[in-house]
Design an enzyme around this catalytic site. Structure first.
Site, PDB file in Angstrom:
ATOM      1  N   ASP A 286       0.837  -1.194   0.000  1.00 21.02           N
ATOM      2  CA  ASP A 286       0.000   0.000   0.000  1.00 21.02           C
ATOM      3  C   ASP A 286       0.877   1.251   0.000  1.00 21.02           C
ATOM      4  O   ASP A 286       2.049   1.219   0.412  1.00 21.02           O
ATOM      5  CB  ASP A 286      -0.885   0.023   1.255  1.00 21.02           C
ATOM      6  CG  ASP A 286      -1.891  -1.118   1.279  1.00 21.02           C
ATOM      7  OD1 ASP A 286      -2.242  -1.624   0.205  1.00 21.02           O
ATOM      8  OD2 ASP A 286      -2.308  -1.500   2.389  1.00 21.02           O
ATOM      9  N   ARG A 287       0.284   2.347  -0.428  1.00 26.84           N
ATOM     10  CA  ARG A 287       1.030   3.611  -0.493  1.00 26.84           C
ATOM     11  C   ARG A 287       1.720   3.944   0.833  1.00 26.84           C
ATOM     12  O   ARG A 287       2.884   4.360   0.852  1.00 26.84           O
ATOM     13  CB  ARG A 287       0.077   4.754  -0.876  1.00 26.84           C
ATOM     14  CG  ARG A 287       0.757   6.130  -0.952  1.00 26.84           C
ATOM     15  CD  ARG A 287      -0.252   7.220  -1.206  1.00 26.84           C
ATOM     16  NE  ARG A 287      -1.186   7.344  -0.072  1.00 26.84           N
ATOM     17  CZ  ARG A 287      -2.227   8.164  -0.074  1.00 26.84           C
ATOM     18  NH1 ARG A 287      -2.507   8.893  -1.142  1.00 26.84           N
ATOM     19  NH2 ARG A 287      -3.010   8.233   0.985  1.00 26.84           N
TER      20      ARG A 287
END
Length: 301
Positions: free
Chosen positions: A139-140
């Site tokens: 994920d970011r």
């Protein structure tokens, strides 16, 4: 996509392999697909002792078999000068340590400024044009280790290792509350309602298993070491929130955002077998500064 770097797989025929067909010798080294073998045949990318060869040829001990593995350069990913922390790179793969806050690959919502844009810039600055194949995603706002394959063969081999549980991924996380059991396995199916980003534990979901071990207990928090036994999206975040111990900073799953501005999750360990050389590779990444600061603040709260 245009053709980029082409690598060679090389096989020296062992005495006990004499009389086998070339395709049988190849499959003794690597679990390749029928599609890969068909492409070798179609594109005439097989040589025996320097001469063009067929997959059905019988070999002799000492024969040298070579297979060409081309790469398709990702022309659609624009090069951008983004700082990279590269831990390892060769002609087959790259391992990077991703900082939090950066998207891995361009999407509609993030068409540029991604890790992939920086990697393509890095390659072009060295006049190289390999392929770009993500083996796993982060994920970011999750930091840590990522492996990128540089051609379809390396990607297939690493993806196969991951599906068989031989590509090992270890994570560190800081969660709310004191986890009472020193270790355990969370087994709970994960479901996503159509059109919803957030996942939840639900009998309709796909099976998911996460192993955890308490690394450090604080006054009202726990540092955990985790291993993914399956690979569902948001798996660690969903499982820990389901246990009543959401990640600090994870607003999507009910985590406290006063102490850190992103989920306190870090991909700290990565182990796999090199797709071409078949030797073990192992990487570690220390906790980033913001998670270390979180632990310090919680310890002195």
């Amino acid at each position: 996509m245009s053709t980029g770097l082409t690598q060679l797989l090389q096989v020296l025929v062992e005495p006990d392999e004499e009389g086998l067909m070339i395709r049988e010798v190849i499959r003794r080294r690597w679990p390749v697909s029928n599609g890969f073998l068909r492409r070798l045949k179609r594109d005439e990318m097989i040589w025996r002792n320097g001469e063009p060869a067929f997959l059905t040829e019988r070999v002799l001990r000492g024969d040298r078999i070579q297979l060409a593995v081309p790469a398709a350069f990702p022309e659609h990913i624009l090069p951008e000068p983004i700082p990279l922390h590269i831990l390892y790179e060769d002609d087959w793969l790259m391992v990077v340590d991703k900082p939090p806050g950066i998207v891995v690959h361009p999407t509609k919502g993030h068409p540029s400024g991604t890790l992939a844009n920086g990697i393509v810039h890095h390659w072009l600055s060295r006049k190289e044009r390999p392929g770009f194949h993500l083996v796993q995603r982060l994920d970011r706002d999750t930091s840590g280790l990522l492996v990128i394959a540089k051609n379809a063969f390396a990607h297939q081999q690493l993806a196969l290792q991951m599906s068989r549980g031989r590509l090992k991924k270890g994570y560190m996380a800081v969660v709310e509350g004191r986890v009472s059991s020193p270790k355990g396995v969370i087994e709970a199916p994960i479901w996503r309602e159509p059109g919803c980003v957030r996942r939840l534990v639900d009998p309709r979901g796909k099976p998911a298993r996460t192993a955890y071990q308490v690394e450090r207990l604080l006054q009202n928090a726990t540092l955990l070491r985790l291993k993914l036994l399956t690979g569902r999206t948001h798996q660690i975040r969903v499982h820990l929130a389901h246990l009543g111990h959401p990640l600090f900073g994870d607003a999507l799953y009910g985590g406290n955002t006063e102490w850190i501005q992103r989920q306190a999750l870090h991909a700290a360990e990565l182990r796999f077998e090199h797709p071409a050389g078949r030797y073990p590779m192992s990487f570690r990444s220390p906790l980033p500064e913001d998670i270390q600061q979180l632990l310090h603040s919680l310890a002195h709260a």
